[in-house]
Design a protein around this motif. Structure first.
Motif, short mmCIF file in Angstrom:
data_model
loop_
_atom_site.label_atom_id
_atom_site.label_comp_id
_atom_site.label_asym_id
_atom_site.label_seq_id
_atom_site.Cartn_x
_atom_site.Cartn_y
_atom_site.Cartn_z
N LEU A 121 0.85 -1.12 0.01
CA LEU A 121 -0.03 -0.01 0.02
C LEU A 121 0.68 1.33 0.01
O LEU A 121 1.73 1.19 0.16
N ALA A 122 0.30 2.40 -0.40
CA ALA A 122 1.01 3.83 -0.38
C ALA A 122 -0.13 4.66 0.02
O ALA A 122 -1.19 4.75 -0.38
N LEU A 123 0.54 5.54 0.90
CA LEU A 123 -0.24 6.78 1.44
C LEU A 123 -0.14 8.07 0.56
O LEU A 123 1.05 8.32 0.57
N ALA A 124 -1.23 8.60 -0.32
CA ALA A 124 -1.01 9.97 -1.07
C ALA A 124 -1.62 10.97 -0.23
O ALA A 124 -2.77 10.82 -0.18
N TYR A 125 -0.83 11.89 0.34
CA TYR A 125 -1.59 12.88 1.06
C TYR A 125 -1.10 14.26 1.17
O TYR A 125 -1.59 15.16 1.12
N LEU A 126 0.39 14.37 0.68
CA LEU A 126 0.96 15.63 0.27
C LEU A 126 0.52 16.25 -1.15
O LEU A 126 0.40 15.24 -1.81
N GLU A 127 0.52 17.55 -0.94
CA GLU A 127 -0.01 18.32 -2.41
C GLU A 127 0.91 19.44 -2.62
O GLU A 127 1.72 19.63 -1.76
N HIS A 164 0.18 -1.67 -4.75
CA HIS A 164 -0.95 -2.58 -5.32
C HIS A 164 -2.20 -1.54 -5.29
O HIS A 164 -3.14 -1.64 -6.21
N THR A 165 -1.88 -0.78 -4.18
CA THR A 165 -3.26 -0.15 -3.75
C THR A 165 -2.81 1.48 -3.09
O THR A 165 -1.80 1.25 -2.38
N LEU A 166 -3.67 2.26 -3.44
CA LEU A 166 -3.08 3.55 -2.94
C LEU A 166 -4.50 4.16 -1.84
O LEU A 166 -5.37 3.78 -2.32
N ILE A 167 -3.77 4.60 -0.81
CA ILE A 167 -4.83 5.39 -0.10
C ILE A 167 -4.56 6.71 -0.02
O ILE A 167 -3.82 7.50 -0.05
N VAL A 181 -7.70 3.35 -3.86
CA VAL A 181 -7.58 3.66 -5.23
C VAL A 181 -6.71 2.69 -5.92
O VAL A 181 -5.58 2.42 -5.44
N ASP A 182 -7.27 2.00 -7.14
CA ASP A 182 -6.21 1.19 -7.82
C ASP A 182 -5.34 2.07 -8.64
O ASP A 182 -5.91 2.79 -9.49
N ASP A 214 -17.81 1.96 -2.48
CA ASP A 214 -17.17 1.22 -1.57
C ASP A 214 -15.44 1.69 -1.67
O ASP A 214 -14.81 1.12 -0.71
N ALA A 215 -15.26 2.45 -2.36
CA ALA A 215 -13.79 3.22 -2.42
C ALA A 215 -13.72 4.04 -1.29
O ALA A 215 -12.53 4.33 -0.64
N LEU A 216 -14.64 4.47 -0.50
CA LEU A 216 -14.51 5.59 0.71
C LEU A 216 -14.26 4.67 1.66
O LEU A 216 -14.77 3.80 2.26
N LEU A 217 -12.97 4.90 2.38
CA LEU A 217 -12.36 4.08 3.51
C LEU A 217 -13.25 4.52 4.61
O LEU A 217 -13.47 5.63 5.09
N GLY A 218 -13.82 3.44 5.23
CA GLY A 218 -14.63 3.65 6.51
C GLY A 218 -16.26 3.74 6.04
O GLY A 218 -17.10 4.06 7.04
N GLY A 219 -16.36 3.71 4.81
CA GLY A 219 -17.66 3.68 4.40
C GLY A 219 -18.65 5.11 4.83
O GLY A 219 -17.89 6.18 4.22
#
Length: 377
Positions: A121-127, A164-167, A181-182, A214-219
């Protein structure tokens, strides 16, 4: 506070050091850095077999229910070897967010694979242009009848080319939300790069990316900014431990070099002024280790009251501030005491200098954490 590691933590770290010593030498690491993927699949599989990808995950998700303190000794070993595989980003950031905020179905889909090493996994948060601000502004997600549409851009996403998957964090009408996100989804564009310390990262653009509900983490859970802030503090504590390991290597390597390198017919280590500099390097490293342990103990706390959150933030910022200062001093002294050799590609100490420089900047530099420490005190 007990500053000693438990027997289990020491055994894990020693096992990891033995493996890295045999299969992750300096030349082997250089080959991985310059490979097409920037990652060794056999090394990643072994890290998973040792349990490093599962230690901090809940037991119900295939993990061991541990925390930052349980990972500290292992992260120090990774720092000593300058491991470029994105363990921190999988365990401390993206994996923690999924474990803390994901629905049962989302956790079941992502976390067992993370635990056994088959999913990254990888977290994308910086802009772009927002430096260390973790709150999304330019990346936005809008509701549609069938789900969401994601647009915007993220910068320097460590581990994204190998994930394989982005958050992805995004601003919505309800506040900050996180999305699964794929990377192969139409509209997602990765621009991979290699960081100065050998890790792989990517700038990512999102152009009207269609996501299912279902892509929204936590519903339908509330905004995710507090969870994101907590995960960043958790990862910062692990980064501090990694930096301590890198500093310890720099101190040991420099001491060994000054014992063997001669000037005017005698070893450099015999000069008192250089002995004083070596002692200063050691003191800064040990002080940084103490602060890293304090930060790890605070992020492992379960109290979520405002007072406890402020205490966690103070401890993490104090540790990162000390780590940043110590990393700069130790890395620069190591290079200077090695002389011209310290700047060459052939010397590991030059690569350690780069890693410590990156670690001092990541998740906030000294000025950023000094300001945050003052703000929450």
């Amino acid at each position: 506070m007990d500053f000693n590691y438990s027997d289990e933590q020491q055994q894990l770290a020693e096992s990891l050091r033995k493996f890295l010593g045999a299969h992750y030498g300096f030349d082997q690491r250089k080959a991985i850095v310059h490979s097409a993927t920037g990652l060794s699949e056999p090394v990643w599989a072994t890290l998973a077999e040792m349990g490093l990808t599962a230690i901090a995950l809940p037991e119900e998700d295939g993990g061991f229910g541990g925390g930052a303190v349980d990972l500290m000794a292992a992260m120090e070993a990774c720092g000593e070897a300058l491991v470029v595989e994105p363990l921190l980003d999988n365990v401390g950031l993206a994996g923690r967010l999924v474990a803390r905020t994901g629905t049962p179905a989302q956790r079941a889909a992502l976390l067992p694979g993370l635990a056994d090493g088959t999913r990254r996994l990888a977290l994308a948060y910086l802009e772009p242009g927002r430096r260390y601000d973790a709150a999304p502004r330019n990346t936005r997600a809008e509701r549609r009848a069938e789900g969401w549409v994601l647009s915007g851009a993220k910068s320097v996403v460590i581990g994204a080319p190998q994930a394989h998957t982005l958050i992805v964090s995004a601003a919505t009408a309800e506040g900050t939300r996180l999305f699964i996100v794929d990377p192969a989804t139409p509209g997602v564009a990765l621009s991979p790069c290699r960081t100065v310390d050998g890790q792989r990262a990517a700038d990512i653009g999102f152009s009207d990316v269609a996501l299912g509900a279902d892509a929204l983490l936590g519903g339908s859970a509330g905004q995710a900014q507090p969870a994101l802030d907590e995960a960043l503090d958790f990862a910062t504590a692990l980064l501090c431990a990694e930096a301590v390991g890198a500093m310890r290597y720099a101190v040991d390597a420099t001491l060994e070099y000054t014992k063997t390198r001669k000037q005017f017919g005698v070893a450099l280590a015999s000069f008192q002024v250089l002995q004083h500099r070596m002692v200063e390097m050691h003191i800064h490293t040990e002080t940084a280790r103490s602060m890293a342990i304090l930060a790890a103990s605070r992020v492992d706390g379960t109290d979520t009251s405002p007072a406890a959150v402020r205490e966690r933030q103070r401890a993490v910022s104090a540790a990162k501030l000390k780590i940043a200062d110590a990393a700069r001093l130790v890395s620069q002294e190591a290079v200077q005491l090695h002389g011209g050799m310290g700047m060459t590609e052939e010397m590991k100490v030059s690569h350690t200098f780069r890693r410590l420089t990156m670690l001092a900047q990541r998740f906030g530099d000294a000025d950023h954490h000094l300001a945050r420490f003052a703000r929450v005190s």
